[in-house]
Write a protein that holds these residues in place. Structure first.
Motif, PDB file in Angstrom:
ATOM      1  N   PRO A   5       1.285  -1.055  -0.231  1.00 15.31           N
ATOM      2  CA  PRO A   5       0.515  -0.119  -0.016  1.00 15.31           C
ATOM      3  C   PRO A   5       0.545   1.041   0.199  1.00 15.31           C
ATOM      4  CG  PRO A   5      -0.203  -1.064   1.767  1.00 15.31           C
ATOM      5  CD  PRO A   5       0.800  -2.200   0.781  1.00 15.31           C
ATOM      6  N   PRO A   6       0.483   2.434  -0.724  1.00 12.49           N
ATOM      7  CA  PRO A   6       1.024   3.537  -0.440  1.00 12.49           C
ATOM      8  C   PRO A   6       0.986   4.173   0.148  1.00 12.49           C
ATOM      9  CG  PRO A   6      -0.649   3.873  -1.028  1.00 12.49           C
ATOM     10  CD  PRO A   6      -0.497   2.156  -1.281  1.00 12.49           C
ATOM     11  N   GLU A   7       2.246   4.890   1.019  1.00 11.99           N
ATOM     12  CA  GLU A   7       2.041   5.240   2.006  1.00 11.99           C
ATOM     13  C   GLU A   7       1.634   6.861   2.495  1.00 11.99           C
ATOM     14  OE1 GLU A   7       6.178   6.209   3.614  1.00 11.99           O
ATOM     15  OE2 GLU A   7       7.091   4.125   2.746  1.00 11.99           O
ATOM     16  N   ASP A   8       1.226   6.961   3.514  1.00 11.58           N
ATOM     17  CA  ASP A   8       0.541   7.666   4.030  1.00 11.58           C
ATOM     18  C   ASP A   8       1.300   9.126   4.627  1.00 11.58           C
ATOM     19  OD1 ASP A   8      -1.871  10.020   4.078  1.00 11.58           O
ATOM     20  OD2 ASP A   8      -2.950   8.606   4.690  1.00 11.58           O
ATOM     21  N   PRO A   9       1.652  10.188   4.460  1.00  8.70           N
ATOM     22  CA  PRO A   9       2.682  10.743   5.413  1.00  8.70           C
ATOM     23  C   PRO A   9       1.808  11.253   6.463  1.00  8.70           C
ATOM     24  CG  PRO A   9       1.915  12.292   3.583  1.00  8.70           C
ATOM     25  CD  PRO A   9       1.809  10.950   3.525  1.00  8.70           C
ATOM     26  N   ARG A  10       0.106  11.353   6.181  1.00  7.88           N
ATOM     27  CA  ARG A  10      -0.283  11.312   8.259  1.00  7.88           C
ATOM     28  C   ARG A  10      -0.085  10.351   8.872  1.00  7.88           C
ATOM     29  NH1 ARG A  10      -6.054  12.464   5.101  1.00  7.88           N
ATOM     30  NH2 ARG A  10      -5.112  10.787   4.038  1.00  7.88           N
ATOM     31  N   LEU A  11      -0.157   9.196   8.561  1.00  2.00           N
ATOM     32  CA  LEU A  11      -0.735   7.930   9.336  1.00  2.00           C
ATOM     33  C   LEU A  11       0.952   7.538   9.359  1.00  2.00           C
ATOM     34  CD1 LEU A  11      -2.707   6.498   7.409  1.00  2.00           C
ATOM     35  CD2 LEU A  11      -3.144   7.689   9.167  1.00  2.00           C
ATOM     36  N   ASP A  12       1.728   8.655   9.093  1.00  2.00           N
ATOM     37  CA  ASP A  12       3.598   7.438   9.786  1.00  2.00           C
ATOM     38  C   ASP A  12       4.006   7.789  11.116  1.00  2.00           C
ATOM     39  OD1 ASP A  12       5.173   9.432   7.004  1.00  2.00           O
ATOM     40  OD2 ASP A  12       4.258   6.972   7.039  1.00  2.00           O
ATOM     41  N   ALA A  13       3.565   9.090  11.867  1.00  2.00           N
ATOM     42  CA  ALA A  13       3.983   9.271  13.621  1.00  2.00           C
ATOM     43  C   ALA A  13       2.894   8.610  14.678  1.00  2.00           C
ATOM     44  CB  ALA A  13       4.294  10.865  13.205  1.00  2.00           C
ATOM     45  N   PRO A  14       2.849   7.421  14.856  1.00  2.00           N
ATOM     46  CA  PRO A  14       2.050   7.263  15.996  1.00  2.00           C
ATOM     47  C   PRO A  14       1.927   7.974  17.369  1.00  2.00           C
ATOM     48  CG  PRO A  14       4.030   5.603  15.510  1.00  2.00           C
ATOM     49  CD  PRO A  14       3.959   6.392  14.852  1.00  2.00           C
ATOM     50  N   ASP A  15       1.152   8.014  18.138  1.00  2.00           N
ATOM     51  CA  ASP A  15       0.910   8.555  19.293  1.00  2.00           C
ATOM     52  C   ASP A  15       1.810   7.860  20.063  1.00  2.00           C
ATOM     53  OD1 ASP A  15       0.045   9.579  21.942  1.00  2.00           O
ATOM     54  OD2 ASP A  15      -1.970  10.278  21.006  1.00  2.00           O
ATOM     55  N   ALA A  16       2.464   8.921  21.185  1.00  2.00           N
ATOM     56  CA  ALA A  16       3.363   8.059  21.641  1.00  2.00           C
ATOM     57  C   ALA A  16       2.618   7.237  22.737  1.00  2.00           C
ATOM     58  CB  ALA A  16       3.964   9.124  22.695  1.00  2.00           C
ATOM     59  N   ALA A  17       1.476   6.951  23.263  1.00  2.00           N
ATOM     60  CA  ALA A  17       0.944   6.737  24.114  1.00  2.00           C
ATOM     61  C   ALA A  17       0.739   4.784  23.129  1.00  2.00           C
ATOM     62  CB  ALA A  17      -0.253   6.464  24.632  1.00  2.00           C
ATOM     63  N   ASP A  18       0.271   5.475  21.391  1.00  2.00           N
ATOM     64  CA  ASP A  18      -0.749   4.142  21.509  1.00  2.00           C
ATOM     65  C   ASP A  18       0.010   2.902  21.362  1.00  2.00           C
ATOM     66  OD1 ASP A  18      -1.876   5.381  20.495  1.00  2.00           O
ATOM     67  OD2 ASP A  18      -1.147   5.786  18.059  1.00  2.00           O
ATOM     68  N   VAL A  19      -0.331   1.487  21.635  1.00  2.00           N
ATOM     69  CA  VAL A  19      -0.098   0.265  22.599  1.00  2.00           C
ATOM     70  C   VAL A  19      -0.755  -0.526  21.200  1.00  2.00           C
ATOM     71  CG1 VAL A  19      -0.333  -1.292  24.295  1.00  2.00           C
ATOM     72  CG2 VAL A  19      -0.448   1.080  25.252  1.00  2.00           C
ATOM     73  N   VAL A  20      -0.499  -1.858  21.432  1.00  2.00           N
ATOM     74  CA  VAL A  20      -1.028  -2.802  20.335  1.00  2.00           C
ATOM     75  C   VAL A  20      -0.556  -4.130  20.609  1.00  2.00           C
ATOM     76  CG1 VAL A  20      -0.210  -4.176  17.778  1.00  2.00           C
ATOM     77  CG2 VAL A  20      -0.402  -1.131  18.013  1.00  2.00           C
ATOM     78  N   LEU A  21      -2.034  -4.978  20.766  1.00  2.00           N
ATOM     79  CA  LEU A  21      -1.501  -6.190  21.954  1.00  2.00           C
ATOM     80  C   LEU A  21      -1.745  -6.929  20.480  1.00  2.00           C
ATOM     81  CD1 LEU A  21      -2.016  -8.501  23.543  1.00  2.00           C
ATOM     82  CD2 LEU A  21      -4.274  -8.007  23.294  1.00  2.00           C
ATOM     83  N   VAL A  22      -0.483  -7.804  20.097  1.00  2.31           N
ATOM     84  CA  VAL A  22      -0.285  -9.011  19.074  1.00  2.31           C
ATOM     85  C   VAL A  22      -0.537 -10.348  19.719  1.00  2.31           C
ATOM     86  CG1 VAL A  22       1.384  -9.504  17.082  1.00  2.31           C
ATOM     87  CG2 VAL A  22       1.552  -7.622  17.691  1.00  2.31           C
ATOM     88  N   VAL A  23      -1.151 -11.029  18.673  1.00  2.17           N
ATOM     89  CA  VAL A  23      -1.991 -11.978  18.877  1.00  2.17           C
ATOM     90  C   VAL A  23      -1.284 -13.529  18.363  1.00  2.17           C
ATOM     91  CG1 VAL A  23      -3.886 -13.777  20.363  1.00  2.17           C
ATOM     92  CG2 VAL A  23      -3.608 -11.248  21.144  1.00  2.17           C
ATOM     93  N   ASP A  24      -0.772 -14.645  18.511  1.00  2.00           N
ATOM     94  CA  ASP A  24       0.462 -15.175  17.391  1.00  2.00           C
ATOM     95  C   ASP A  24       0.278 -16.233  17.813  1.00  2.00           C
ATOM     96  OD1 ASP A  24       0.460 -16.918  15.185  1.00  2.00           O
ATOM     97  OD2 ASP A  24       0.286 -14.722  14.000  1.00  2.00           O
ATOM     98  N   ASP A  25      -0.034 -17.014  17.969  1.00  2.00           N
ATOM     99  CA  ASP A  25       0.871 -18.995  18.433  1.00  2.00           C
ATOM    100  C   ASP A  25       2.231 -19.144  18.125  1.00  2.00           C
ATOM    101  OD1 ASP A  25      -1.089 -19.526  16.488  1.00  2.00           O
ATOM    102  OD2 ASP A  25      -0.155 -21.113  17.226  1.00  2.00           O
ATOM    103  N   VAL A  26       2.853 -18.513  16.860  1.00  2.00           N
ATOM    104  CA  VAL A  26       3.942 -18.677  16.200  1.00  2.00           C
ATOM    105  C   VAL A  26       4.768 -17.766  15.888  1.00  2.00           C
ATOM    106  CG1 VAL A  26       4.872 -19.406  13.809  1.00  2.00           C
ATOM    107  CG2 VAL A  26       2.387 -19.623  14.156  1.00  2.00           C
ATOM    108  N   PRO A  27       5.850 -18.100  16.907  1.00  2.00           N
ATOM    109  CA  PRO A  27       6.651 -16.923  17.682  1.00  2.00           C
ATOM    110  C   PRO A  27       7.466 -16.551  16.677  1.00  2.00           C
ATOM    111  CG  PRO A  27       7.512 -19.151  18.910  1.00  2.00           C
ATOM    112  CD  PRO A  27       6.370 -19.467  17.490  1.00  2.00           C
ATOM    113  N   GLU A  28       8.127 -16.840  14.812  1.00  2.00           N
ATOM    114  CA  GLU A  28       8.319 -15.821  14.171  1.00  2.00           C
ATOM    115  C   GLU A  28       7.188 -14.773  13.871  1.00  2.00           C
ATOM    116  OE1 GLU A  28       8.010 -19.269  14.312  1.00  2.00           O
ATOM    117  OE2 GLU A  28       9.891 -20.530  14.126  1.00  2.00           O
TER     118      GLU A  28
END
Length: 326
Positions: A5-28
């Protein structure tokens, strides 16, 4: 292979408080996503099972969940359903990761409460773009909820097809719980029937009609509005519901003070304003319609009017709560 997807400069910088929970059973997969998200400036939490994800989401309140659809034990679909069924986590957007691209699986992902999905093998740039877009929308909704709460507005967004509350202010949650009980994310059947009926009328071009539900002396009124997207266009199948609560006893007391009526006279006049007949009022107050008529004569004399309509109009002009209750 699909292009990045093309990069959108408006979306490049996340908020410092943004927390992402990643859920996956594959370590890689976890390692790949953790490195990409960390490099992009996100705080990353990881869970290797659906059960762990539920516990971590409730405790840490992430801003978004990146969820593998197929896992042993509690799979991603059921994990999403449980996240959306819990008022504490229902507002968190969920992006599914899946190698299942058949239509039925995509439908299942959205049916479980997913906001979006990305296909495996994972392409980090695509994941980052999707996450940034959904976090931007979630922040806007959170700011709207906070502003509405700050001004005392009880507001929620309902998805018409299944009655799920997509988001709600704290005041709306409290009012619905007190008046109807039930789950924090499910819309009461009485309210859903009204939404279904009113949505059909609106699509046919009819004038809007509200709903008022009485619970003893307390009443709650509902108004229905199309849910606008970021461009102000209606979102298909989603409705903004604005709620307002009134207390009959408090209004009657205000009428008594403002109009210099006895408590019983104020009660009689209150129900006149609501369009009730003398016989109806007698049944409500547990007295005869003749007694109601006598009280009403006293009301007319004190207000200097001769008709029910004039008395009601004067009361609504002098007592602001009456205008908000109707």
């Amino acid at each position: 292979m699909n292009p990045e997807p093309p990069e959108d400069p408006r979306l490049d910088a996340p908020d410092a408080a943004d927390v992402v929970l990643v859920v996956d059973d594959v370590p890689e997969n976890l390692a790949l996503l953790n490195d990409a998200l960390d490099e992009a400036g996100y705080t990353v939490l990881v869970a290797t099972s659906g059960e762990a994800a539920l516990t971590l989401a409730a405790r840490a309140q992430p801003d978004i969940v990146l969820l593998d659809a197929v896992m042993p034990g509690l799979d991603g679909f059921e994990t999403a359903r449980r996240l959306k069924a819990d008022a504490a986590t229902a507002h968190i957007p969920i992006v599914f990761m899946t190698g299942l691209t058949e239509t039925e699986h995509v439908v299942a992902a959205f049916g479980a409460g997913g906001t979006d999905y990305v296909t495996k093998p994972i392409r980090p740039r695509e994941v980052l773009a999707r996450i940034a877009a959904h976090l931007h929308q979630a922040r806007s909704q959170r700011q709207a909820r906070n502003a509405l709460d700050a001004f005392g507005h009880a507001t929620l967004v309902v998805r018409e097809r299944d009655g799920r509350r997509l988001w709600q202010t704290a005041l709306a949650r409290r009012m619905l719980s007190e008046h109807f009980g039930g789950e924090d994310t499910a819309t009461p059947p009485e309210l859903m029937a009204w939404i279904a009926r009113e949505s059909l009328r609106r699509r046919a071009g009819a004038e809007p009609a509200g709903l008022t539900v009485a619970r003893g002396a307390r009443r709650i009124s509902f108004a229905l509005h199309p849910m606008p997207d970021d461009d102000g266009e209606p979102v298909p199948g989603e409705w903004l519901v604005v709620m307002r609560e009134s207390d009959d006893a408090a209004i009657v007391e205000a009428m008594s003070l403002a109009l210099e009526l006895t408590a019983r006279e104020a009660e009689v006049l209150y129900w006149v304003v609501q369009g009730k007949t003398n016989r109806d009022i007698g049944d409500i107050l547990g007295t005869s319609h003749r007694t109601v008529t006598k009280h009403l004569e006293h009301v007319f004399e004190k207000l200097g009017v001769e008709t029910r309509t004039a008395a009601a109009a004067l009361a609504m002009a002098r007592v602001k709560q009456l205008g908000r209750a109707n």
